[in-house]
Motif scaffolding. Structure first.
Motif, PDB file in Angstrom:
ATOM      1  N   PHE A 148      12.444 -14.610   1.443  1.00  0.00           N
ATOM      2  CA  PHE A 148      12.383 -14.161   2.835  1.00  0.00           C
ATOM      3  C   PHE A 148      10.947 -14.163   3.361  1.00  0.00           C
ATOM      4  CE2 PHE A 148      11.562 -10.639   5.767  1.00  0.00           C
ATOM      5  CZ  PHE A 148      12.421 -10.945   6.802  1.00  0.00           C
ATOM      6  N   TYR A 149      10.014 -13.733   2.522  1.00  0.00           N
ATOM      7  CA  TYR A 149       8.624 -13.612   2.956  1.00  0.00           C
ATOM      8  C   TYR A 149       7.966 -14.978   3.178  1.00  0.00           C
ATOM      9  CZ  TYR A 149       9.421  -8.814   1.571  1.00  0.00           C
ATOM     10  OH  TYR A 149       9.935  -7.548   1.468  1.00  0.00           O
ATOM     11  N   LEU A 150       8.612 -16.042   2.706  1.00  0.00           N
ATOM     12  CA  LEU A 150       8.104 -17.389   2.948  1.00  0.00           C
ATOM     13  C   LEU A 150       8.641 -17.972   4.260  1.00  0.00           C
ATOM     14  CD1 LEU A 150       8.587 -18.836  -0.664  1.00  0.00           C
ATOM     15  CD2 LEU A 150       6.457 -18.006   0.356  1.00  0.00           C
ATOM     16  N   ALA A 151       9.573 -17.249   4.888  1.00  0.00           N
ATOM     17  CA  ALA A 151      10.193 -17.765   6.115  1.00  0.00           C
ATOM     18  C   ALA A 151      10.234 -16.704   7.214  1.00  0.00           C
ATOM     19  CB  ALA A 151      11.606 -18.249   5.801  1.00  0.00           C
ATOM     20  N   GLU A 152       9.259 -15.827   7.239  1.00  0.00           N
ATOM     21  CA  GLU A 152       9.242 -14.763   8.253  1.00  0.00           C
ATOM     22  C   GLU A 152       9.149 -15.335   9.664  1.00  0.00           C
ATOM     23  OE1 GLU A 152       7.422 -10.709   6.786  1.00  0.00           O
ATOM     24  OE2 GLU A 152       6.116 -12.348   6.129  1.00  0.00           O
ATOM     25  N   SER A 153       8.400 -16.422   9.824  1.00  0.00           N
ATOM     26  CA  SER A 153       8.265 -17.032  11.155  1.00  0.00           C
ATOM     27  C   SER A 153       9.618 -17.529  11.665  1.00  0.00           C
ATOM     28  CB  SER A 153       7.257 -18.185  11.121  1.00  0.00           C
ATOM     29  OG  SER A 153       7.656 -19.175  10.182  1.00  0.00           O
ATOM     30  N   PHE A 154      10.487 -17.947  10.749  1.00  0.00           N
ATOM     31  CA  PHE A 154      11.829 -18.389  11.143  1.00  0.00           C
ATOM     32  C   PHE A 154      12.624 -17.223  11.712  1.00  0.00           C
ATOM     33  CE2 PHE A 154      16.328 -18.528   9.894  1.00  0.00           C
ATOM     34  CZ  PHE A 154      16.755 -19.622  10.620  1.00  0.00           C
ATOM     35  N   PHE A 155      12.598 -16.076  11.051  1.00  0.00           N
ATOM     36  CA  PHE A 155      13.399 -14.925  11.461  1.00  0.00           C
ATOM     37  C   PHE A 155      12.840 -14.234  12.705  1.00  0.00           C
ATOM     38  CE2 PHE A 155      14.826 -15.486   7.144  1.00  0.00           C
ATOM     39  CZ  PHE A 155      16.183 -15.198   7.229  1.00  0.00           C
ATOM     40  N   TYR A 156      11.535 -14.169  12.813  1.00  0.00           N
ATOM     41  CA  TYR A 156      10.922 -13.387  13.886  1.00  0.00           C
ATOM     42  C   TYR A 156      10.579 -14.211  15.129  1.00  0.00           C
ATOM     43  CZ  TYR A 156      10.413  -9.890  10.209  1.00  0.00           C
ATOM     44  OH  TYR A 156      10.658  -8.991   9.205  1.00  0.00           O
ATOM     45  N   VAL A 157      10.461 -15.526  14.992  1.00  0.00           N
ATOM     46  CA  VAL A 157      10.021 -16.354  16.121  1.00  0.00           C
ATOM     47  C   VAL A 157      10.999 -17.499  16.396  1.00  0.00           C
ATOM     48  CG1 VAL A 157       8.171 -17.768  17.078  1.00  0.00           C
ATOM     49  CG2 VAL A 157       7.598 -15.820  15.597  1.00  0.00           C
ATOM     50  N   HIS A 158      11.130 -18.408  15.439  1.00  0.00           N
ATOM     51  CA  HIS A 158      11.827 -19.670  15.693  1.00  0.00           C
ATOM     52  C   HIS A 158      13.317 -19.503  15.965  1.00  0.00           C
ATOM     53  CE1 HIS A 158       8.328 -21.433  13.163  1.00  0.00           C
ATOM     54  NE2 HIS A 158       8.005 -21.329  14.430  1.00  0.00           N
ATOM     55  N   LEU A 159      13.989 -18.652  15.184  1.00  0.00           N
ATOM     56  CA  LEU A 159      15.432 -18.467  15.384  1.00  0.00           C
ATOM     57  C   LEU A 159      15.712 -17.841  16.750  1.00  0.00           C
ATOM     58  CD1 LEU A 159      18.305 -18.669  14.297  1.00  0.00           C
ATOM     59  CD2 LEU A 159      17.978 -16.448  13.184  1.00  0.00           C
ATOM     60  N   ASN A 160      14.931 -16.841  17.126  1.00  0.00           N
ATOM     61  CA  ASN A 160      15.109 -16.192  18.435  1.00  0.00           C
ATOM     62  C   ASN A 160      14.939 -17.197  19.569  1.00  0.00           C
ATOM     63  OD1 ASN A 160      15.501 -13.675  17.247  1.00  0.00           O
ATOM     64  ND2 ASN A 160      13.334 -13.183  17.285  1.00  0.00           N
ATOM     65  N   SER A 161      13.859 -17.984  19.496  1.00  0.00           N
ATOM     66  CA  SER A 161      13.593 -18.983  20.537  1.00  0.00           C
ATOM     67  C   SER A 161      14.708 -20.016  20.600  1.00  0.00           C
ATOM     68  CB  SER A 161      12.259 -19.683  20.265  1.00  0.00           C
ATOM     69  OG  SER A 161      11.194 -18.766  20.272  1.00  0.00           O
ATOM     70  N   MET A 162      15.191 -20.411  19.435  1.00  0.00           N
ATOM     71  CA  MET A 162      16.227 -21.450  19.375  1.00  0.00           C
ATOM     72  C   MET A 162      17.531 -20.957  19.994  1.00  0.00           C
ATOM     73  SD  MET A 162      16.941 -23.811  16.109  1.00  0.00           S
ATOM     74  CE  MET A 162      15.356 -24.591  16.317  1.00  0.00           C
ATOM     75  N   VAL A 163      17.882 -19.705  19.737  1.00  0.00           N
ATOM     76  CA  VAL A 163      19.111 -19.138  20.304  1.00  0.00           C
ATOM     77  C   VAL A 163      19.009 -19.052  21.823  1.00  0.00           C
ATOM     78  CG1 VAL A 163      20.549 -17.064  20.434  1.00  0.00           C
ATOM     79  CG2 VAL A 163      19.735 -17.870  18.217  1.00  0.00           C
TER      80      VAL A 163
END
Length: 241
Positions: A148-163
């Motif tokens: 999880f700590y290797l993909a924090e940008s995915f959870f906090y930034v990229h996924l939100n923007s993508m949705v």
């Protein structure tokens, strides 16, 4: 949306959910292990209590049920502890990661709902790639929470923007009448989604980088071992003489 295309989209969504079947099977296996420990324990406790309370059936059954629930929870706690220890994280971290996974699952469902607004093959391919990468990241962290700590940008930034962008794209794309401004916004949103797809590809690569490095090392070691054990050719033997 074309009914045939809708069926294809539905099949792909179903398939990508099935790709996390490994995690589901693991959860089922854990449940079976807990039940295999709990049920025999309940049976033994039932007989012990039954014969020690002058055959009071109701009291025996209640006692056995309470003991079974306690044993089940203890087994679950121990098994979870073993998994957390294997992952080299704390229980607090594990709860935090599970909370983020739960929130991400809801966002992924929102993302997948936008699939049904697709009207062209180009966008269909883009959404397919997005869904494939997103589900892969999610299933990897389900299996190995420490990633999880290797993909924090995915959870906090990229996924939100993508949705948010996907829902905006879906709304605009579903309009029966499109003026120049709407078409321009659709094209800009599609372009931004492509850029975000590259970003989540980087997120996935960051999660797998250590595995890739380990694989490279193993390949180099294997090649070196093969070269050492390889018999010399005639030319090589002549040069050695």
């Amino acid at each position: 949306m074309n009914p045939f295309l809708a069926k294809i989209v539905y099949s792909i969504i179903k398939f990508t959910f099935d790709r996390s079947a490994l995690c589901t099977m693991k959860a089922i296996l854990e449940l079976i292990i807990r039940l295999l420990i709990t049920i025999p324990s309940m049976v033994i406790i039932w007989f012990l209590v039954y014969f020690s309370t002058n055959h009071l059936f109701f009291a025996t059954s209640v006692s056995s049920l309470i003991a079974g629930l306690f044993i089940y929870q203890c087994t679950k706690w121990v098994r979870t502890g073993q998994f957390i220890k294997q992952q080299k994280i704390s229980r607090k971290e594990y709860r935090f990661i599970l909370k983020n996974l739960k929130e991400a699952k809801y966002k992924i469902r929102r993302l997948q709902k936008t699939f049904f607004s697709i009207r062209d093959i180009r966008t269909f391919k883009l959404y397919y790639d997005i869904n494939k990468i997103v589900r892969k990241i999610y299933s990897l962290i389900q299996k190995e929470p420490r990633r999880f700590y290797l993909a924090e940008s995915f959870f906090y930034v990229h996924l939100n923007s993508m949705v948010e962008l996907s829902e905006k794209f879906s709304l605009l794309n579903a309009q029966p009448v499109k003026n120049k401004e709407i078409i321009q916004n659709i094209d800009e949103t599609r372009h931004t989604l492509k850029e975000l797809t590259h970003e989540i590809e980087k997120d996935l690569y960051n999660m797998l980088k250590r595995d890739i490095d380990d694989l490279h090392f193993e390949l180099e070691y294997a090649k070196h071992s093969i070269d050492q054990n390889r018999p010399l050719t005639r030319e090589e033997r002549r040069k050695k003489k």
